[in-house]
Structures are given as C-alpha cells and as structure tokens.
Design a protein around this motif. Structure first.
Motif, PDB file in Angstrom:
ATOM      1  N   LYS A  48     -15.278  -3.892   1.947  1.00 17.22           N
ATOM      2  CA  LYS A  48     -14.145  -4.553   2.568  1.00 17.22           C
ATOM      3  C   LYS A  48     -14.581  -5.491   3.685  1.00 17.22           C
ATOM      4  O   LYS A  48     -14.030  -6.584   3.852  1.00 17.22           O
ATOM      5  N   ASN A 110      -1.978  -9.539   7.175  1.00 20.03           N
ATOM      6  CA  ASN A 110      -1.491 -10.240   5.986  1.00 20.03           C
ATOM      7  C   ASN A 110      -0.751 -11.519   6.363  1.00 20.03           C
ATOM      8  O   ASN A 110      -0.907 -12.560   5.712  1.00 20.03           O
ATOM      9  N   ILE A 171      -2.014 -11.810  -1.969  1.00 21.00           N
ATOM     10  CA  ILE A 171      -1.450 -10.616  -1.336  1.00 21.00           C
ATOM     11  C   ILE A 171      -0.744  -9.749  -2.374  1.00 21.00           C
ATOM     12  O   ILE A 171      -0.799  -8.515  -2.317  1.00 21.00           O
ATOM     13  N   ARG A 175      -2.901  -6.616  -2.078  1.00 19.99           N
ATOM     14  CA  ARG A 175      -2.236  -5.858  -1.013  1.00 19.99           C
ATOM     15  C   ARG A 175      -0.885  -5.354  -1.522  1.00 19.99           C
ATOM     16  O   ARG A 175       0.135  -5.484  -0.865  1.00 19.99           O
ATOM     17  N   ARG A 177       0.364  -2.500  -1.772  1.00 20.96           N
ATOM     18  CA  ARG A 177       1.020  -1.482  -0.957  1.00 20.96           C
ATOM     19  C   ARG A 177       1.964  -2.103   0.058  1.00 20.96           C
ATOM     20  O   ARG A 177       2.955  -1.490   0.447  1.00 20.96           O
ATOM     21  N   HIS A 178       1.669  -3.327   0.490  1.00 19.34           N
ATOM     22  CA  HIS A 178       2.490  -4.004   1.490  1.00 19.34           C
ATOM     23  C   HIS A 178       3.364  -5.083   0.867  1.00 19.34           C
ATOM     24  O   HIS A 178       3.916  -5.924   1.591  1.00 19.34           O
TER      25      HIS A 178
END
Length: 481
Positions: A48, A110, A171, A175, A177-178
C-alpha cells in the motif's frame, strides 16, 4: 481498549433473514488481526505504501507540468491574478459537498485524491488533448474558426468528462468500502470537478487579465471582471454538475451490489454520456445566437441543477431512514440501546450527541472533550456503515466478506459504546425522538482519552441542568445474552 475493560459479554450477532446461523456467528477477531496482511516477498508493487507513493508522485509531476503550462500561457502576473480569483469558490464547493456527505462521511484521503486528480491529472490531459485535437482539425479542414467551435463542443466535453470520470472509477474499483451509493458518487464527482474547474479558471482568468493588460482596460468593463462573473459567480457549479451525472451513475451501480454486473457496466457509461452531452450543450450555447447562453443557462442548466440537488438531498435522507430501519435489529440483540437508532437517524440528534460529549465536564478539559466528541463521531460513522452493509446484504444477498465486515464494525461500536451510547440516548430524549424524562445522576462520570471507559468526576456539567447522560441507564445495563 483491552478485553479486560469490557465489563459484560458481547451479545450474539443478529442474522439476516433466510441465512444460516453458522455463516455469521463466531468470535470477534482481535484488533491486531484486522490489519494483518501476508507478506509477499519480491512483490513491492502490492505494498500500500508503494502504491500510495507512486500515485502521489504521478499527481505531483502532473501538477508541476500543468503549473508550467498555465504559467507559460498566462505569464507570471496573470497566473497569480488567476490563482487568487480561482481559489475563491473552492471552499464553498468543497463545504457544500462535504455537508452532503455528513451522514456517512468518507475519508478525506479519497476526497483529496479526487480534487488533486481533477486539478492536476485531468486538467493536464484536457489541455494537451484539446490543443492537439484542435490543431489537427484546423490542419485537416483548413478552417481554424470551425476547428475551435468543433473542439469546444465535441472534443473538449469528451476528453474532459472522460478524464474526470477516471477518478470516480478508481475509487469505485479500489475503495469500494467507501463507495456505497449515490451520495458517495456525487461527493467524489463534485470534488474531482471542483479541482478541474479550479485549474481551468486559473487559465481563463489569467488569460483575461493578460488581455486587459494589452488593451489597457480596467474596472467593471474589463475582460477579467466579465470572465470572473460568468465562471465564478454565475456558474461555479457548472463543471461539478456535469461530472455529478457520472457520479450518480456510479453510485447507483455501487448500490446495486455484485449481482447486477450488467448494470455496473452500463450505468457508468450512460452517466458519462449524459455528462458529455450536458457539457457539449453548455459549451455550444454561445453558437445558438446572441441570447443562446442565457437561454441554455435559464431553461436547462438551472432546472438540472435543482433536480440533481434534490436527488442528492433525497439520497441523504434515504440513508438516514436506512439507519432507523436496519439498526433496531442490533438494538434488539443488545449491541445498541433502543434509543440509538432514533438518534442516529437524525442529524440534529447526532450533532447534539457530539456536543454533549464535548462539554459535559463542569470544568472543561478541551483535550478530553475533543477526544470524547471524536469517539461519538466515529461511533456514528461505524453505525451508519453497519446499517448500509446490512441493507445491501438484505437486498442483494450477503457477500463473502459480509460476516467479517459486520463483526469488524460491531467490534468498533462495542469499544466506543461506553461513551457514545449514553450521549446518543440523551440526544434522542432531548430532541423528542424518545419520549422519556431524563433521570438525575447519582454518580457523575467522565471519559479519559486512551482509557476506553468512563472514570469518576466530581460534578456533572451545569450546562445541561445537572443531568449527566453518562449515568443514564441506556448503554450501562448489560445487554441480553
């Protein structure tokens, strides 16, 4: 918070309808196990830190290049004037989109990535591609005037909206999850477009200032004032409005779950096409006659802006209704108090709970109050994520990671409930969502940052009439099981 600070046994996890108990029950993993990742020797690109560093480096290089290009076109003085004027609407736009995201706020990293992508990467791609395409069309047709018109109405919308949509796509893919619904898509698209418009405004305002310097014009009749009025005063939401159409499509696709694979592909493409079409109409409005711009602005852009705003606010209210629908099952199982779903479904009650946690001490300690308010805010965010997770599982089926994610969120809530649950219970009563009369305290308590549990305090905060919510029985009684 250590396991020894939990004074009673954790209740069982409520099971989704038509699901087997064995699929979801199990011991909550230790905090140290959540972030564990197997070490992959020789695969640096999977780190990461490496990926984040590479992304920051790319965006920084794009920023330097775009800075040099804009400064070359506007000059140093024009660049500084354009920068000073272009930054004015940025805080307003960012605050508006962040306000919309208050129910389940996404991480700032983000949003900052989206803004940086729009301001640096997307703007760089747009400047290079638009210039190249316009020159190529002018050479091929031997008509520079038509090349400029074609470039503004066809090439620019396709290039710019596609470049901005890449940030939403990244995203959406990495990403997830968000990224759970329409509000997330609108917010991410808004930040991306705000960054893009910021860089574009520097260019336009800087060029306008340079033109005024050559012509010797100043005051309200100057090109700079006219450009500022059109781009910053009349239409600061223009670029965000275009890109939000792509964000809405991605949000609907994200809310559909993994079962709807066709919708997850088709909807973003349709959203991008709508964004390109609206952008093309806006850029081509000046070619519709002397009043073409005002007709398009009043008859099309303003109603579309109102419709999109209504949809975003409605989606936010829908998220709040989801909290009151999905969380009572956890209250019945003992994870939450009965009043918490009521308080969490009200933005006023949520804000009051944070304020209560910040100010309950008779002799305020800013560090303790800030830490307690942060604890309540985190609790609200985790509870919202839990409600959204359960809603998606009920409508689209529980995914393979549902049980792990649910237990992780419940674990976060469990270790913050000593502070957050009484504050939310108080807020539910104070806002009238829970019809009950608060009982006066017999033993005031106080939260110490880092301890994970309340400690005794000499007196309650007088601001709340001697009532201390941290003594309320909500959250202090052992749950069933």
């Amino acid at each position: 918070m250590s396991e020894g600070s939990v004074q009673h046994q954790q209740p069982a996890v409520p099971v989704l309808e038509e699901q087997q108990l064995d699929e979801f029950l199990g011991a909550v993993p230790e905090r140290g196990q959540w972030r564990y990742r197997p070490r992959r020797v020789g695969m640096v690109w999977r780190s990461k830190a490496f990926r984040a560093g590479a992304l920051i480096t790319v965006l920084a290089l794009c920023g330097l290049v775009i800075l040099a290009l804009v400064r070359q076109q506007t000059g140093t003085e024009g660049f500084l004037v354009g920068l000073g004027l272009a930054v004015l609407p940025v805080p307003l736009l960012m605050s508006a989109f962040r306000w919309l995201d208050r129910v389940e706020p996404g991480p700032w990293r983000n949003l900052l990535f989206a803004f940086a992508w729009g301001a640096c990467a997307a703007a760089l791609v747009a400047i290079i591609a638009n210039s190249f395409a316009t020159r190529w069309i002018a050479t091929a047709t031997a008509d520079p005037a038509s090349a400029d018109t074609l470039g503004a109405t066809v090439v620019a919308p396709v290039v710019e909206e596609s470049a901005k949509a890449v940030a939403i796509l990244l995203i959406f893919l990495f990403r997830r999850r968000h990224f759970s619904g329409i509000v997330d898509g609108v917010v991410i698209a808004g930040f991306t477009a705000t960054g893009f418009a910021f860089t574009e405004n520097i260019l336009y305002l800087g060029n306008a200032f340079g033109e005024d310097q050559q012509l010797g014009t100043s005051g309200f009749a100057s090109v700079t004032v006219g450009t500022f009025f059109v781009r910053v005063v009349m239409s600061p939401f223009a670029h965000p409005l275009f890109t939000v159409l792509s964000g809405i499509a991605f949000g609907i696709a994200a809310a559909g779950g993994p079962r709807h694979r066709v919708r997850r592909v088709v909807l973003p493409v349709l959203g991008l096409a709508c964004a390109i079409g609206m952008h093309a109409l806006w850029n081509g409005s000046s070619s519709f006659g002397q009043y073409g711009f005002y007709v398009v602005y009043g008859a099309f852009m303003v109603p579309c802006f109102g419709l999109v705003t209504w949809l975003a606010v409605w989606s936010r209210q829908r998220e709040l209704r989801t909290l009151s629908t999905e969380l009572p099952v956890y209250a019945a199982a003992g994870w939450l108090t009965p009043a918490e779903p009521l308080a969490l479904a009200s933005m006023r009650a949520r804000g009051m709970a944070r304020d209560m946690a910040r100010h309950w001490n008779g002799r305020p300690d800013r560090a303790r109050g800030k830490e307690a308010a942060r604890t309540v805010a985190e609790y609200e965010s985790f509870a919202t994520s839990l409600a959204m997770l359960r809603r998606r599982a009920r409508h689209d089926g529980a995914g393979p990671d549902f049980a792990v994610r649910e237990q992780e969120l419940l674990h976060h809530l469990w270790h913050r409930r000593d502070i957050a649950a009484p504050a939310l219970t108080y807020a539910a009563r104070a806002t009238g969502r829970l019809r009950a009369v608060p009982r006066p305290p017999s033993l005031p308590r106080q939260f110490t940052p880092g301890s994970g549990h309340p400690q005794q305090l000499p007196a309650p905060h007088r601001h709340y009439g001697g009532y201390n919510p941290y003594l309320d029985d909500g959250g202090r009684r052992p749950p069933p099981g």
